[in-house]
Design an enzyme around this catalytic site. Sequence first.
Site, mmCIF file in Angstrom:
data_model
loop_
_atom_site.group_PDB
_atom_site.id
_atom_site.type_symbol
_atom_site.label_atom_id
_atom_site.label_comp_id
_atom_site.label_asym_id
_atom_site.label_seq_id
_atom_site.Cartn_x
_atom_site.Cartn_y
_atom_site.Cartn_z
ATOM 1 N N SER A 85 0.789 -1.233 0.000
ATOM 2 C CA SER A 85 0.000 0.000 0.000
ATOM 3 C C SER A 85 0.820 1.281 0.000
ATOM 4 O O SER A 85 0.250 2.366 -0.116
ATOM 5 C CB SER A 85 -0.950 0.010 1.195
ATOM 6 O OG SER A 85 -2.047 -0.827 0.935
ATOM 7 N N GLY A 326 2.642 -0.953 4.131
ATOM 8 C CA GLY A 326 2.260 -1.732 2.965
ATOM 9 C C GLY A 326 2.365 -3.222 3.204
ATOM 10 O O GLY A 326 3.370 -3.696 3.750
#
Length: 374
Positions: A85, A326
């Site tokens: 992410s 992420g």
Amino acid sequence: MGGALAMGLAVGALAGTGVHRSPAVAAERPGASEILQRLTTDDGVPGALLEVRDRQGRRTVLTSGVGDIRSGAPVPRDSSFRIGSVTKIFVATTVLQLVGEHRVALDAPVERYLPGVIRGHGNDGRRITVRQLLQHTSGLPDYLDYVTPQDILKDPLAHHDLREMVDIALGHRRVFKPGEKWDYSNTNYLVAGLLIESVTGRPYGDEISRRIIEPLGLDATSVPGDSPAIPGPHPRGYVRPGDDAPLLDVTEINPSVAGPGGGMISNGTDLGRFMRALLGGKLLHPAQLREMMKTRSTGNADGRAYGLGLESRPLPCGGVYWGHTGDMLGFETVTGATADGRQATVMANLDPGGSDAQDADMETAVQTALCDAS
């Protein structure tokens, strides 16, 4: 991709092989090596890497554990990896560049750019703004609630169409009325990718490359599309598919399942260059950077707040840092930077399947590095 990929599975610790410091860089940061060692022992991660730059741009690289459990090879100091992410910062920056060019309006409805696309089960692009997409206040359901890691691993090389993944989410009821609250949904950034393509007439990855990767010379950064390979030096990426199960190598995987929500590849050096350029005003006009940094509380006890594709968190030594976490099958990443030029990125080559403490230790590693960098 966000935390929706985490399976919450317990895992036994793996033996670490010690912490290695790049000999051509500044002295290691106090506390950082201990945190990396904990990641590769107590937390069960095969290998970890931390790259830090101080205010003067001096670079420190620490590694711990192994990059390949079969060969026992250490984690390469110049490792590339899937950033999950953290991709969202690149996507949001691209959209905000289009805002600065007066091709997109932040508070315009998504319908203006994607007519008829967001419909069904209370989801309505006429009532969701571009800002709400980027800030996770749209109320769109997260497609990763319906596409699980187990589903992906049944055919890890399969192509996943961007529009079809959005439609999976739209088959479910909206989570709340747009703007009513904050709730992380990867679907928002799939829609943002579609918006970029609609406005520019080019694939979102081409726009990220043209606007960010190429101008900054980010040689290890890419939007790989359907390519399952990680170019350049890299550790293997692993998941643990069940309690006490052996690690499963998922290094080769088609990242289209993450797309603009989390499909990119980069390394610590490139992420540092990107974050310094972004916070230094080299990628966005001042007005758009201010909008990006207007945050909304996420409700977390750690004080985390979310802007437009960019998180802020308080530092234990005072002040805040900006960045993102992420998760992508095989890898977890946390990157953060301060306004005065400090930057840190940590990578672990296990996700999901580590201990409950893995996430916290990775965030602590970044905070410790930023506080100790002078």
